[in-house]
Design a protein around this motif. Sequence first.
Motif, PDB file in Angstrom:
ATOM      1  N   GLY A 232      -0.928  14.839  -8.509  1.00  0.00           N
ATOM      2  CA  GLY A 232      -1.886  14.043  -9.195  1.00  0.00           C
ATOM      3  C   GLY A 232      -1.030  13.300 -10.251  1.00  0.00           C
ATOM      4  O   GLY A 232      -1.798  12.451 -11.088  1.00  0.00           O
ATOM      5  N   LEU A 233       0.124  12.998 -10.361  1.00  0.00           N
ATOM      6  CA  LEU A 233       0.935  12.267 -11.177  1.00  0.00           C
ATOM      7  C   LEU A 233       0.602  10.805 -10.969  1.00  0.00           C
ATOM      8  O   LEU A 233       0.655  10.000 -12.070  1.00  0.00           O
ATOM      9  N   PHE A 234       0.654  10.325  -9.841  1.00  0.00           N
ATOM     10  CA  PHE A 234       0.158   8.985  -9.274  1.00  0.00           C
ATOM     11  C   PHE A 234      -1.204   8.671  -9.862  1.00  0.00           C
ATOM     12  O   PHE A 234      -1.257   7.489 -10.314  1.00  0.00           O
TER      13      PHE A 234
ATOM     14  N   ALA B  36       0.739  -1.125  -0.150  1.00  0.00           N
ATOM     15  CA  ALA B  36      -0.274   0.172   0.098  1.00  0.00           C
ATOM     16  C   ALA B  36       0.907   1.243   0.030  1.00  0.00           C
ATOM     17  O   ALA B  36       1.956   1.009   0.701  1.00  0.00           O
ATOM     18  N   LEU B  37       0.443   2.330  -0.646  1.00  0.00           N
ATOM     19  CA  LEU B  37       1.263   3.471  -0.775  1.00  0.00           C
ATOM     20  C   LEU B  37       0.754   4.483  -0.307  1.00  0.00           C
ATOM     21  O   LEU B  37      -0.504   4.867  -0.266  1.00  0.00           O
ATOM     22  N   MET B  38       1.428   5.264   0.763  1.00  0.00           N
ATOM     23  CA  MET B  38       1.021   6.393   1.555  1.00  0.00           C
ATOM     24  C   MET B  38       1.775   7.623   1.642  1.00  0.00           C
ATOM     25  O   MET B  38       2.907   7.433   1.496  1.00  0.00           O
ATOM     26  N   MET B  39       1.276   8.600   1.365  1.00  0.00           N
ATOM     27  CA  MET B  39       1.859   9.899   1.313  1.00  0.00           C
ATOM     28  C   MET B  39       1.075  11.033   2.280  1.00  0.00           C
ATOM     29  O   MET B  39       0.000  10.821   2.566  1.00  0.00           O
ATOM     30  N   ALA B  40       1.739  12.075   2.623  1.00  0.00           N
ATOM     31  CA  ALA B  40       0.994  12.725   3.566  1.00  0.00           C
ATOM     32  C   ALA B  40       0.013  13.806   2.836  1.00  0.00           C
ATOM     33  O   ALA B  40      -1.095  13.901   3.187  1.00  0.00           O
ATOM     34  N   LEU B  41       0.062  14.450   1.527  1.00  0.00           N
ATOM     35  CA  LEU B  41      -0.645  15.342   1.075  1.00  0.00           C
ATOM     36  C   LEU B  41      -0.567  15.131  -0.473  1.00  0.00           C
ATOM     37  O   LEU B  41       0.381  14.802  -1.229  1.00  0.00           O
ATOM     38  N   PRO B  42      -1.890  15.298  -1.058  1.00  0.00           N
ATOM     39  CA  PRO B  42      -1.963  15.402  -2.580  1.00  0.00           C
ATOM     40  C   PRO B  42      -1.052  16.159  -3.200  1.00  0.00           C
ATOM     41  O   PRO B  42      -0.334  15.954  -4.383  1.00  0.00           O
ATOM     42  N   ASN B  43      -0.393  17.448  -2.478  1.00  0.00           N
ATOM     43  CA  ASN B  43       0.673  18.265  -3.052  1.00  0.00           C
ATOM     44  C   ASN B  43       1.848  17.520  -3.236  1.00  0.00           C
ATOM     45  O   ASN B  43       2.678  17.823  -4.166  1.00  0.00           O
ATOM     46  N   GLU B  44       1.983  16.529  -2.687  1.00  0.00           N
ATOM     47  CA  GLU B  44       3.407  15.528  -2.905  1.00  0.00           C
ATOM     48  C   GLU B  44       3.280  14.758  -3.851  1.00  0.00           C
ATOM     49  O   GLU B  44       4.365  14.234  -4.419  1.00  0.00           O
TER      50      GLU B  44
ATOM     51  N   LEU C 107       7.593   9.005  -8.548  1.00  0.00           N
ATOM     52  CA  LEU C 107       6.887   8.432  -9.563  1.00  0.00           C
ATOM     53  C   LEU C 107       7.906   7.445 -10.193  1.00  0.00           C
ATOM     54  O   LEU C 107       7.483   6.368 -10.309  1.00  0.00           O
ATOM     55  N   VAL C 108       8.863   7.876 -10.844  1.00  0.00           N
ATOM     56  CA  VAL C 108       9.934   7.082 -11.457  1.00  0.00           C
ATOM     57  C   VAL C 108      10.456   5.857 -10.563  1.00  0.00           C
ATOM     58  O   VAL C 108      10.604   4.751 -10.772  1.00  0.00           O
ATOM     59  N   LEU C 109      10.716   6.325  -9.095  1.00  0.00           N
ATOM     60  CA  LEU C 109      10.957   5.285  -8.261  1.00  0.00           C
ATOM     61  C   LEU C 109      10.142   4.114  -8.116  1.00  0.00           C
ATOM     62  O   LEU C 109      10.351   3.103  -7.930  1.00  0.00           O
ATOM     63  N   TYR C 110       8.848   4.652  -7.698  1.00  0.00           N
ATOM     64  CA  TYR C 110       7.865   3.578  -7.645  1.00  0.00           C
ATOM     65  C   TYR C 110       7.536   2.680  -8.800  1.00  0.00           C
ATOM     66  O   TYR C 110       7.376   1.557  -8.577  1.00  0.00           O
TER      67      TYR C 110
ATOM     68  N   VAL D 156      -3.277   6.121  -3.944  1.00  0.00           N
ATOM     69  CA  VAL D 156      -2.289   6.635  -2.849  1.00  0.00           C
ATOM     70  C   VAL D 156      -3.304   6.911  -1.755  1.00  0.00           C
ATOM     71  O   VAL D 156      -4.319   7.594  -2.083  1.00  0.00           O
ATOM     72  N   HIS D 157      -2.870   6.553  -0.606  1.00  0.00           N
ATOM     73  CA  HIS D 157      -3.433   6.961   0.893  1.00  0.00           C
ATOM     74  C   HIS D 157      -3.067   8.127   1.390  1.00  0.00           C
ATOM     75  O   HIS D 157      -1.924   8.279   1.428  1.00  0.00           O
ATOM     76  N   TYR D 158      -3.738   9.080   1.449  1.00  0.00           N
ATOM     77  CA  TYR D 158      -3.187  10.396   2.098  1.00  0.00           C
ATOM     78  C   TYR D 158      -3.451  10.264   3.477  1.00  0.00           C
ATOM     79  O   TYR D 158      -4.637  10.310   3.975  1.00  0.00           O
ATOM     80  N   SER D 159      -2.526  10.785   4.399  1.00  0.00           N
ATOM     81  CA  SER D 159      -2.716  10.902   5.792  1.00  0.00           C
ATOM     82  C   SER D 159      -3.212  12.188   6.305  1.00  0.00           C
ATOM     83  O   SER D 159      -3.723  12.353   7.283  1.00  0.00           O
ATOM     84  N   GLY D 160      -2.933  13.382   5.534  1.00  0.00           N
ATOM     85  CA  GLY D 160      -2.690  14.445   6.381  1.00  0.00           C
ATOM     86  C   GLY D 160      -1.501  14.885   7.100  1.00  0.00           C
ATOM     87  O   GLY D 160      -0.495  13.924   6.966  1.00  0.00           O
ATOM     88  N   ILE D 161      -1.355  16.258   7.467  1.00  0.00           N
ATOM     89  CA  ILE D 161      -0.282  16.471   8.077  1.00  0.00           C
ATOM     90  C   ILE D 161      -0.142  16.061   9.642  1.00  0.00           C
ATOM     91  O   ILE D 161      -1.069  16.122  10.131  1.00  0.00           O
ATOM     92  N   GLY D 162       1.129  15.652  10.219  1.00  0.00           N
ATOM     93  CA  GLY D 162       1.395  15.489  11.470  1.00  0.00           C
ATOM     94  C   GLY D 162       1.185  13.837  11.867  1.00  0.00           C
ATOM     95  O   GLY D 162       0.746  13.014  11.166  1.00  0.00           O
TER      96      GLY D 162
END
Length: 187
Positions: free
Chosen positions: A17-19, A6-14, A181-184, A26-32
Amino acid sequence: MKHDLALMMALPNESKGLFEQEHINVHYSGIGKVNAAFKAFDVIQKTGCKTLLNLGTAGSSRFNAHELVEVSRFVQRDMDVSPLGFAVGVTPMDHDYPSGIDLEPYFKHLPQGICGTGDSFETGIPKVDCNLVDMEGYAIAKVCKKLGVRLVSVKYITDGANDTAHLDWEANLLLGAQKLLVLYKSL
């Protein structure tokens, strides 16, 4: 690895939209740390993943901007119970992970770093031994360790964790998303 990941990032900004354009979930957590811990637990429970891949951004005064760094250890840079005699970064009465969580390296070609997590946007020198900083990683690592899920975490260095960090972070998000994205896709 992708079939039980499963892929997780903090924010859509990160991801910029490329993923999503590549139909990658992508599962987004929010900050903190609180948001990250809750989301990591939720993702693991719902997906049954064996590996949680955390991709995101970090600041660093050691690594160069635009570099990808795999996290080998997470520490808490904002855990400070020093008035009670504990070193900064040590969680009192936490017998399993009192001062840090080690991760098994996955990407052998990437430099390894120690990431200090805290609920603040770091613009100075952390009080704990670390060479990059974020706001979610330690919490994700702790949830993964407690649930027996492997965590692989790679950070794109957006800024120097200094007084221009907030401007550099924003300016470097698209290039970071492209590199992540290239790494993924290399998995």
